[in-house]
Write a protein that holds these residues in place. Structure first.
Motif, PDB file in Angstrom:
ATOM      1  N   GLY A  56       0.786  -1.239   0.000  1.00 39.15           N
ATOM      2  CA  GLY A  56       0.000   0.000   0.000  1.00 39.15           C
ATOM      3  C   GLY A  56       0.809   1.276   0.000  1.00 39.15           C
ATOM      4  N   TRP A  57       2.067   1.221  -0.401  1.00 39.89           N
ATOM      5  CA  TRP A  57       2.889   2.424  -0.514  1.00 39.89           C
ATOM      6  C   TRP A  57       2.782   2.970  -1.923  1.00 39.89           C
ATOM      7  N   LEU A  58       2.891   4.267  -2.047  1.00 37.07           N
ATOM      8  CA  LEU A  58       2.897   4.870  -3.375  1.00 37.07           C
ATOM      9  C   LEU A  58       4.193   4.518  -4.089  1.00 37.07           C
ATOM     10  N   ASP A  59       4.080   4.198  -5.361  1.00 34.31           N
ATOM     11  CA  ASP A  59       5.254   3.957  -6.190  1.00 34.31           C
ATOM     12  C   ASP A  59       5.634   5.308  -6.801  1.00 34.31           C
ATOM     13  N   LEU A  60       6.482   6.023  -6.123  1.00 41.13           N
ATOM     14  CA  LEU A  60       6.811   7.399  -6.502  1.00 41.13           C
ATOM     15  C   LEU A  60       7.511   7.488  -7.854  1.00 41.13           C
ATOM     16  N   ASP A  61       8.140   6.411  -8.301  1.00 47.70           N
ATOM     17  CA  ASP A  61       8.781   6.389  -9.617  1.00 47.70           C
ATOM     18  C   ASP A  61       7.766   6.468 -10.756  1.00 47.70           C
ATOM     19  N   ARG A  62       6.541   6.019 -10.503  1.00 45.02           N
ATOM     20  CA  ARG A  62       5.527   5.946 -11.563  1.00 45.02           C
ATOM     21  C   ARG A  62       4.368   6.921 -11.333  1.00 45.02           C
ATOM     22  N   MET A  63       4.591   8.005 -10.611  1.00 49.01           N
ATOM     23  CA  MET A  63       3.510   8.928 -10.242  1.00 49.01           C
ATOM     24  C   MET A  63       3.150   9.935 -11.322  1.00 49.01           C
ATOM     25  N   GLY A  64       3.946  10.088 -12.382  1.00 49.13           N
ATOM     26  CA  GLY A  64       3.697  11.123 -13.387  1.00 49.13           C
ATOM     27  C   GLY A  64       2.259  11.212 -13.873  1.00 49.13           C
ATOM     28  N   ARG A 115       6.981  23.464  -6.740  1.00 46.84           N
ATOM     29  CA  ARG A 115       7.818  23.538  -7.940  1.00 46.84           C
ATOM     30  C   ARG A 115       9.154  22.815  -7.780  1.00 46.84           C
ATOM     31  N   GLY A 116       9.460  22.383  -6.571  1.00 50.77           N
ATOM     32  CA  GLY A 116      10.733  21.721  -6.299  1.00 50.77           C
ATOM     33  C   GLY A 116      10.760  20.285  -6.765  1.00 50.77           C
ATOM     34  N   PRO A 117      11.857  19.617  -6.483  1.00 55.68           N
ATOM     35  CA  PRO A 117      12.000  18.228  -6.933  1.00 55.68           C
ATOM     36  C   PRO A 117      10.998  17.324  -6.219  1.00 55.68           C
ATOM     37  N   PRO A 118      10.575  16.261  -6.900  1.00 51.23           N
ATOM     38  CA  PRO A 118       9.650  15.319  -6.260  1.00 51.23           C
ATOM     39  C   PRO A 118      10.356  14.535  -5.164  1.00 51.23           C
ATOM     40  N   LEU A 119       9.571  13.848  -4.363  1.00 58.37           N
ATOM     41  CA  LEU A 119      10.147  12.979  -3.345  1.00 58.37           C
ATOM     42  C   LEU A 119      11.007  11.912  -4.021  1.00 58.37           C
ATOM     43  N   PRO A 120      12.084  11.490  -3.376  1.00 62.82           N
ATOM     44  CA  PRO A 120      12.888  10.406  -3.959  1.00 62.82           C
ATOM     45  C   PRO A 120      12.059   9.121  -4.031  1.00 62.82           C
TER      46      PRO A 120
END
Length: 185
Positions: A56-64, A115-120
């Motif tokens: 149930g964690w967000l897959d931050l690599d695929r959030m676009g 506007r900053g970088p997304p979460l790693p």
């Protein structure tokens, strides 16, 4: 304000949403444009197809694509208007933020954060925790009349809403408002 039924029509169940729904927003009036910055709890976006990994964690690599989808849904639910006439609003930026993030203390910090970088990608964000932060922009109407924020509230949830809104005028004056429940509809 429950955004999930707007993304996926159907009845909202009481246990799907916390009893108190807190949103934060800034409206910044600038000479050429009006900027709306919003922070929406992720639990309200529960029916969007957010990419997940593990338990149930967000897959931050695929959030676009999910960020774009969330931006569209939130943009339909929160509209800047001149009196009752919605203004053409454009989604500019969006991101996922941790529950511990405090960047919405000021408009300047919120804008820099959005506007900053997304979460790693290695960060762990539970899909029902944290926030979706977004920036929307409209061309400043000339002259600015009765600038309003139209809020779409699904039935039965109006009493749960608490919107902390801060209006930043061109001279830097900030006027805070707290809108509760049915006042926002």
């Amino acid at each position: 304000l429950l955004l999930a039924p707007l993304a996926h029509p159907g009845p909202a169940r009481a246990h799907d949403v916390p009893p108190d729904i807190a949103l934060s927003a800034f409206v910044r009036i600038q000479p050429e444009e009006v900027v709306l910055l919003v922070r929406v709890p992720l639990v309200l976006l529960g029916t969007l197809d957010l990419p997940l990994r593990g338990p149930g964690w967000l897959d931050l690599d695929r959030m676009g694509p999910a960020i774009e989808q969330a931006g569209a849904v939130v943009g339909r639910a929160l509209l800047l208007a001149d009196a009752e006439t919605p203004l053409p609003q454009r989604f500019r930026h969006g991101r996922i933020s941790l529950p511990s993030d405090r960047s919405f203390d000021t408009a300047t910090a919120a804008l820099a954060h959005i506007r900053g970088p997304p979460l790693p990608a290695t960060e762990t964000v539970i899909a029902t925790q944290g926030f979706f932060d977004a920036e929307y922009v409209v061309a400043a109407p000339a002259p600015i009349g009765a600038l309003t924020l139209l809020v779409a509230l699904p039935p039965g949830l109006a009493d749960r809403l608490r919107l902390g809104l801060r209006l930043e005028l061109p001279d830097g004056t900030v006027r805070p408002f707290e809108i509760r429940g049915a006042e926002a509809s």
